[in-house]
Write a protein that holds these residues in place. Sequence first.
Motif, PDB file in Angstrom:
ATOM      1  N   GLY A 119      -5.989   4.461  -6.880  1.00 21.53           N
ATOM      2  CA  GLY A 119      -7.189   3.665  -7.093  1.00 21.53           C
ATOM      3  C   GLY A 119      -8.188   4.294  -8.060  1.00 21.53           C
ATOM      4  O   GLY A 119      -9.267   3.757  -8.268  1.00 21.53           O
ATOM      5  N   LEU A 120      -7.822   5.426  -8.655  1.00 17.46           N
ATOM      6  CA  LEU A 120      -8.736   6.125  -9.568  1.00 17.46           C
ATOM      7  C   LEU A 120      -8.631   5.604 -10.995  1.00 17.46           C
ATOM      8  O   LEU A 120      -9.633   5.483 -11.686  1.00 17.46           O
ATOM      9  N   PHE A 121      -7.404   5.335 -11.426  1.00 11.35           N
ATOM     10  CA  PHE A 121      -7.163   4.797 -12.759  1.00 11.35           C
ATOM     11  C   PHE A 121      -5.768   4.197 -12.780  1.00 11.35           C
ATOM     12  O   PHE A 121      -4.981   4.387 -11.848  1.00 11.35           O
ATOM     13  N   THR A 122      -5.477   3.481 -13.846  1.00 14.87           N
ATOM     14  CA  THR A 122      -4.174   2.833 -13.982  1.00 14.87           C
ATOM     15  C   THR A 122      -3.385   3.521 -15.081  1.00 14.87           C
ATOM     16  O   THR A 122      -3.897   3.778 -16.164  1.00 14.87           O
ATOM     17  N   ILE A 123      -2.137   3.826 -14.758  1.00 16.88           N
ATOM     18  CA  ILE A 123      -1.220   4.391 -15.752  1.00 16.88           C
ATOM     19  C   ILE A 123      -0.459   3.208 -16.337  1.00 16.88           C
ATOM     20  O   ILE A 123       0.255   2.499 -15.618  1.00 16.88           O
ATOM     21  N   PRO A 124      -0.614   2.968 -17.627  1.00 16.89           N
ATOM     22  CA  PRO A 124       0.006   1.777 -18.220  1.00 16.89           C
ATOM     23  C   PRO A 124       1.528   1.898 -18.287  1.00 16.89           C
ATOM     24  O   PRO A 124       2.077   3.006 -18.257  1.00 16.89           O
ATOM     25  N   TRP A 162       0.832  -1.197   0.000  1.00 22.75           N
ATOM     26  CA  TRP A 162       0.000   0.000   0.000  1.00 22.75           C
ATOM     27  C   TRP A 162       0.870   1.253   0.000  1.00 22.75           C
ATOM     28  O   TRP A 162       0.590   2.213  -0.730  1.00 22.75           O
ATOM     29  N   TYR A 163       1.932   1.251   0.819  1.00 19.90           N
ATOM     30  CA  TYR A 163       2.823   2.418   0.895  1.00 19.90           C
ATOM     31  C   TYR A 163       3.525   2.666  -0.436  1.00 19.90           C
ATOM     32  O   TYR A 163       3.656   3.809  -0.868  1.00 19.90           O
ATOM     33  N   TRP A 164       3.980   1.580  -1.093  1.00 21.90           N
ATOM     34  CA  TRP A 164       4.633   1.745  -2.397  1.00 21.90           C
ATOM     35  C   TRP A 164       3.640   2.254  -3.435  1.00 21.90           C
ATOM     36  O   TRP A 164       3.986   3.094  -4.282  1.00 21.90           O
ATOM     37  N   SER A 165       2.412   1.786  -3.377  1.00 22.99           N
ATOM     38  CA  SER A 165       1.396   2.243  -4.314  1.00 22.99           C
ATOM     39  C   SER A 165       1.134   3.747  -4.141  1.00 22.99           C
ATOM     40  O   SER A 165       1.048   4.495  -5.122  1.00 22.99           O
ATOM     41  N   GLN A 166       1.023   4.170  -2.891  1.00 21.62           N
ATOM     42  CA  GLN A 166       0.823   5.600  -2.618  1.00 21.62           C
ATOM     43  C   GLN A 166       2.051   6.405  -3.036  1.00 21.62           C
ATOM     44  O   GLN A 166       1.932   7.503  -3.590  1.00 21.62           O
ATOM     45  N   HIS A 167       3.236   5.862  -2.788  1.00 25.78           N
ATOM     46  CA  HIS A 167       4.493   6.511  -3.171  1.00 25.78           C
ATOM     47  C   HIS A 167       4.524   6.758  -4.680  1.00 25.78           C
ATOM     48  O   HIS A 167       4.895   7.842  -5.139  1.00 25.78           O
ATOM     49  N   LYS A 168       4.115   5.762  -5.441  1.00 25.80           N
ATOM     50  CA  LYS A 168       4.098   5.906  -6.904  1.00 25.80           C
ATOM     51  C   LYS A 168       3.085   6.962  -7.336  1.00 25.80           C
ATOM     52  O   LYS A 168       3.366   7.776  -8.225  1.00 25.80           O
ATOM     53  N   SER A 169       1.919   6.960  -6.738  1.00 25.53           N
ATOM     54  CA  SER A 169       0.885   7.937  -7.088  1.00 25.53           C
ATOM     55  C   SER A 169       1.330   9.359  -6.766  1.00 25.53           C
ATOM     56  O   SER A 169       1.141  10.279  -7.566  1.00 25.53           O
ATOM     57  N   VAL A 170       1.916   9.528  -5.598  1.00 31.78           N
ATOM     58  CA  VAL A 170       2.411  10.855  -5.228  1.00 31.78           C
ATOM     59  C   VAL A 170       3.543  11.263  -6.171  1.00 31.78           C
ATOM     60  O   VAL A 170       3.631  12.425  -6.581  1.00 31.78           O
ATOM     61  N   GLY A 171       4.396  10.316  -6.546  1.00 29.24           N
ATOM     62  CA  GLY A 171       5.481  10.617  -7.480  1.00 29.24           C
ATOM     63  C   GLY A 171       4.965  11.112  -8.822  1.00 29.24           C
ATOM     64  O   GLY A 171       5.485  12.092  -9.381  1.00 29.24           O
ATOM     65  N   ILE A 172       3.931  10.465  -9.347  1.00 27.94           N
ATOM     66  CA  ILE A 172       3.329  10.915 -10.607  1.00 27.94           C
ATOM     67  C   ILE A 172       2.720  12.304 -10.420  1.00 27.94           C
ATOM     68  O   ILE A 172       2.827  13.174 -11.295  1.00 27.94           O
ATOM     69  N   TRP A 182       8.889   5.453 -13.209  1.00 26.80           N
ATOM     70  CA  TRP A 182       7.868   4.985 -14.155  1.00 26.80           C
ATOM     71  C   TRP A 182       8.508   4.078 -15.207  1.00 26.80           C
ATOM     72  O   TRP A 182       7.975   3.024 -15.548  1.00 26.80           O
ATOM     73  N   ILE A 183       9.685   4.458 -15.667  1.00 22.29           N
ATOM     74  CA  ILE A 183      10.417   3.616 -16.633  1.00 22.29           C
ATOM     75  C   ILE A 183      10.778   2.281 -15.986  1.00 22.29           C
ATOM     76  O   ILE A 183      10.610   1.218 -16.586  1.00 22.29           O
ATOM     77  N   ALA A 184      11.264   2.323 -14.738  1.00 21.17           N
ATOM     78  CA  ALA A 184      11.637   1.090 -14.038  1.00 21.17           C
ATOM     79  C   ALA A 184      10.424   0.186 -13.840  1.00 21.17           C
ATOM     80  O   ALA A 184      10.511  -1.036 -14.032  1.00 21.17           O
ATOM     81  N   ASN A 185       9.293   0.766 -13.454  1.00 16.06           N
ATOM     82  CA  ASN A 185       8.060  -0.027 -13.329  1.00 16.06           C
ATOM     83  C   ASN A 185       7.680  -0.627 -14.666  1.00 16.06           C
ATOM     84  O   ASN A 185       7.265  -1.782 -14.750  1.00 16.06           O
ATOM     85  N   SER A 186       7.824   0.160 -15.728  1.00 14.67           N
ATOM     86  CA  SER A 186       7.478  -0.309 -17.067  1.00 14.67           C
ATOM     87  C   SER A 186       8.377  -1.460 -17.499  1.00 14.67           C
ATOM     88  O   SER A 186       7.907  -2.437 -18.084  1.00 14.67           O
ATOM     89  N   LEU A 187       9.667  -1.357 -17.198  1.00 14.99           N
ATOM     90  CA  LEU A 187      10.596  -2.436 -17.533  1.00 14.99           C
ATOM     91  C   LEU A 187      10.258  -3.717 -16.781  1.00 14.99           C
ATOM     92  O   LEU A 187      10.570  -4.810 -17.233  1.00 14.99           O
ATOM     93  N   GLY A 188       9.623  -3.570 -15.621  1.00 15.91           N
ATOM     94  CA  GLY A 188       9.159  -4.724 -14.853  1.00 15.91           C
ATOM     95  C   GLY A 188       7.741  -5.116 -15.200  1.00 15.91           C
ATOM     96  O   GLY A 188       7.144  -5.948 -14.524  1.00 15.91           O
ATOM     97  N   ASP A 189       7.190  -4.485 -16.239  1.00 17.60           N
ATOM     98  CA  ASP A 189       5.824  -4.729 -16.710  1.00 17.60           C
ATOM     99  C   ASP A 189       4.802  -4.519 -15.598  1.00 17.60           C
ATOM    100  O   ASP A 189       3.856  -5.290 -15.426  1.00 17.60           O
ATOM    101  N   ARG A 190       5.023  -3.445 -14.816  1.00 19.77           N
ATOM    102  CA  ARG A 190       4.121  -3.104 -13.713  1.00 19.77           C
ATOM    103  C   ARG A 190       3.448  -1.767 -14.009  1.00 19.77           C
ATOM    104  O   ARG A 190       4.124  -0.732 -14.062  1.00 19.77           O
ATOM    105  N   PRO A 191       2.137  -1.750 -14.170  1.00 21.29           N
ATOM    106  CA  PRO A 191       1.437  -0.473 -14.334  1.00 21.29           C
ATOM    107  C   PRO A 191       1.428   0.272 -12.994  1.00 21.29           C
ATOM    108  O   PRO A 191       1.736  -0.302 -11.946  1.00 21.29           O
ATOM    109  N   VAL A 192       1.083   1.540 -13.034  1.00 20.66           N
ATOM    110  CA  VAL A 192       1.000   2.347 -11.814  1.00 20.66           C
ATOM    111  C   VAL A 192      -0.472   2.633 -11.532  1.00 20.66           C
ATOM    112  O   VAL A 192      -1.162   3.222 -12.363  1.00 20.66           O
ATOM    113  N   ASP A 193      -0.926   2.186 -10.375  1.00 22.49           N
ATOM    114  CA  ASP A 193      -2.291   2.459  -9.937  1.00 22.49           C
ATOM    115  C   ASP A 193      -2.288   3.844  -9.305  1.00 22.49           C
ATOM    116  O   ASP A 193      -1.588   4.085  -8.321  1.00 22.49           O
ATOM    117  N   PHE A 194      -3.039   4.776  -9.872  1.00 28.39           N
ATOM    118  CA  PHE A 194      -3.041   6.158  -9.398  1.00 28.39           C
ATOM    119  C   PHE A 194      -4.147   6.351  -8.370  1.00 28.39           C
ATOM    120  O   PHE A 194      -5.296   6.644  -8.716  1.00 28.39           O
TER     121      PHE A 194
END
Length: 181
Positions: free
Chosen positions: A119-124, A43-53, A105-117
């Motif tokens: 819980g509102l939408f997913t950034i591919p 959950w913390y990593w998910s929030q971290h990614k959303s705040v980063g975006i 975002w590039i690192a997540n993409s290289l790991g084929d992991r989308p970013v959940d923003f």
Amino acid sequence: MLNDVQKRYSKGAMAFHWIIAVLVIVNWRLAETAHHLESGAGWYWSQHKSVGISILVLTIGRLLWRLGHPVPPLPDTIPSWQRVASRSLHFLFYVLLIGLPLGAWIANSLGDRPVDFFGLFTIPPLPVGTNEGMSETIFGIHATGAEIFIYLIGIHILAALYHTFRKDGAGLGRMLPLGRT
């Protein structure tokens, strides 16, 4: 001679500055918390990614804002080496405010992991293919860059306090909504 308004940042610049500053601190704490948890860090990593975006988008907005709202000049009393240090530090801030979330975002993409923003939408993932090894390498660079960023923020805060208490017109009053230079 410049009047008080011309010596200060615009209200829009102030809003961008303080919102981004709070989000950077929140994001740092989210990452630190997630890093130290043995379980339940997702959950913390998910929030971290959303705040980063969010930081990435706001930083781009701030740069666009600057195109129409120039930075107020530093007072003539500021030595040239401090002017260069200030410009260099601000340039590094923009590099990190854009580079850290974009790199993640590039690192997540290289790991084929989308970013959940939030819980509102997913950034591919970006169309960069998959490469888990490269993903981990970029995340390592991201962590090092974030650590450097924290130290640079400390320098920025100390410089702002120094100029505020010296009362040379280059302190916090330039960036506080109710401040004075």
